[in-house]
Design a protein around this motif. Structure first.
Motif, PDB file in Angstrom:
ATOM      1  N   ARG B 104       0.830  -1.212   0.000  1.00  0.00           N
ATOM      2  CA  ARG B 104       0.000   0.000   0.000  1.00  0.00           C
ATOM      3  C   ARG B 104       0.863   1.261   0.000  1.00  0.00           C
ATOM      4  O   ARG B 104       0.583   2.216  -0.727  1.00  0.00           O
ATOM      5  N   LEU B 105       1.937   1.249   0.787  1.00  0.00           N
ATOM      6  CA  LEU B 105       2.823   2.417   0.820  1.00  0.00           C
ATOM      7  C   LEU B 105       3.497   2.606  -0.546  1.00  0.00           C
ATOM      8  O   LEU B 105       3.534   3.717  -1.090  1.00  0.00           O
ATOM      9  N   ALA B 106       4.004   1.512  -1.096  1.00  0.00           N
ATOM     10  CA  ALA B 106       4.655   1.582  -2.413  1.00  0.00           C
ATOM     11  C   ALA B 106       3.677   2.080  -3.473  1.00  0.00           C
ATOM     12  O   ALA B 106       4.050   2.869  -4.351  1.00  0.00           O
ATOM     13  N   SER B 107       2.422   1.665  -3.351  1.00  0.00           N
ATOM     14  CA  SER B 107       1.428   2.046  -4.357  1.00  0.00           C
ATOM     15  C   SER B 107       1.057   3.524  -4.264  1.00  0.00           C
ATOM     16  O   SER B 107       0.710   4.138  -5.277  1.00  0.00           O
ATOM     17  N   VAL B 108       1.137   4.102  -3.068  1.00  0.00           N
ATOM     18  CA  VAL B 108       0.889   5.549  -2.946  1.00  0.00           C
ATOM     19  C   VAL B 108       1.950   6.306  -3.749  1.00  0.00           C
ATOM     20  O   VAL B 108       1.636   7.234  -4.505  1.00  0.00           O
ATOM     21  N   PHE B 109       3.208   5.881  -3.602  1.00  0.00           N
ATOM     22  CA  PHE B 109       4.273   6.537  -4.374  1.00  0.00           C
ATOM     23  C   PHE B 109       4.121   6.235  -5.872  1.00  0.00           C
ATOM     24  O   PHE B 109       4.390   7.092  -6.714  1.00  0.00           O
ATOM     25  N   GLY B 110       3.683   5.021  -6.179  1.00  0.00           N
ATOM     26  CA  GLY B 110       3.438   4.673  -7.578  1.00  0.00           C
ATOM     27  C   GLY B 110       2.363   5.555  -8.189  1.00  0.00           C
ATOM     28  O   GLY B 110       2.488   6.031  -9.323  1.00  0.00           O
ATOM     29  N   ALA B 111       1.302   5.794  -7.417  1.00  0.00           N
ATOM     30  CA  ALA B 111       0.221   6.664  -7.898  1.00  0.00           C
ATOM     31  C   ALA B 111       0.729   8.089  -8.098  1.00  0.00           C
ATOM     32  O   ALA B 111       0.331   8.776  -9.049  1.00  0.00           O
ATOM     33  N   PHE B 112       1.642   8.529  -7.223  1.00  0.00           N
ATOM     34  CA  PHE B 112       2.234   9.869  -7.375  1.00  0.00           C
ATOM     35  C   PHE B 112       3.032   9.956  -8.684  1.00  0.00           C
ATOM     36  O   PHE B 112       2.882  10.919  -9.453  1.00  0.00           O
ATOM     37  N   PHE B 113       3.843   8.953  -8.945  1.00  0.00           N
ATOM     38  CA  PHE B 113       4.597   8.910 -10.203  1.00  0.00           C
ATOM     39  C   PHE B 113       3.638   8.945 -11.400  1.00  0.00           C
ATOM     40  O   PHE B 113       3.832   9.705 -12.351  1.00  0.00           O
TER      41      PHE B 113
END
Lengths: 102, 174
Positions: B104-113
């Protein structure tokens, strides 16, 4: 971790969902009804020599549409931060029961 | 949605949402999304190391978008950070999703990218919904369904005493 949705949860879901659907689908329908160009970008019309003679712009500026979606995403992000920082019911009790009694 | 924590390789087959098929598909989506980002990041690391100079240039070119002056400012003032964080961030996000760790944390940054890619890359000639937006939605799907719990290490991490004592960590895991 089953939790019921509180007012903030429901408001975040409703407002973010509304903004994103408005930006993507509702204003997309407006653009279709307004006629060409059917994409969300300006289209350049050229003559036989390849010179641009006219530029047709979309009815709704894509900056507005993407802005609405980004606003929805920001609300979801803030909601996520709120959930991470808010205590979960029974959290403290769960932690204290793990402490050995001796 | 439940998942079969006891036996994720159960041979049951069901078309219901809670069935093993849903877990299998969510895990597959997670691995493919992870590979997508890992490949993008690690190839940049191989070619440019932590000096991915196109990153700041890309942000500097994002004038007149819905993000206002923010990306241009980042490109002008945080170039040294962007050059390192784009390849490193993509690689770490990819690894997180591939192995199902802190999904979930990685996906938040992925969504930002993906938000930066969606707003900056596209001319939207075929409409607002394009591959970049679908990628962004994939990361949203990872967060909502906590896909690290399906054949991912987050399923194991979440059963540790450390996480059980701090249940809010499950908002970052899973």
């Amino acid at each position: 971790m089953t939790q019921t949705l509180n007012t903030i949860d429901k408001a975040a879901m409703a407002v973010s969902g509304f903004l994103m659907v408005l930006g993507i689908a509702v204003l997309g329908i407006v653009e279709i009804l307004a006629g060409e160009p059917y994409g969300a970008a300006a289209v350049e019309q050229t003559n036989e020599a390849g010179e641009v003679v006219n530029t047709i712009y979309p009815a709704v500026d894509p900056t507005i549409r993407t802005g609405l979606v980004i606003l929805g995403l920001v609300i979801l992000l803030l909601w996520g931060i709120y959930k991470v920082t808010s205590p979960i019911p029974g959290e403290e009790q769960a932690r204290t029961t793990e402490v050995p009694s001796d | 949605m439940s998942y079969q924590a006891a036996n994720p390789l159960s041979e049951e087959f069901s078309l219901e949402l809670s069935g093993p098929l849903a877990g299998y598909w969510l895990a597959f989506l997670r691995v493919v999304t992870g590979w997508w980002f890992f490949h993008a990041g690690v190839t940049k690391l191989i070619e440019d190391g932590l000096s991915y100079s196109y990153g700041p240039m890309y942000l500097q070119g994002m004038e007149g978008t819905a993000l206002g002056p923010l990306p241009v400012w980042m490109g002008n003032n945080l170039g040294w950070l962007i050059e390192a964080m784009v390849p490193l961030g993509e690689t770490l996000i990819g690894l997180g999703l591939l192995f199902g760790v802190l999904v979930r944390l990685a996906s938040v940054f992925g969504a930002f990218f993906m938000t930066l890619f969606w707003v900056g890359n596209a001319s939207f000639g075929h409409g607002l919904v394009n591959g970049d937006l679908m990628g962004l939605l994939l990361f949203g799907t990872m967060i909502v369904f906590a896909t690290g719990r399906y054949y991912g290490l987050d399923a194991i991490i979440e059963r540790t005493k450390f996480v059980k004592n701090r249940p809010r960590l499950r908002y970052l895991l899973g």
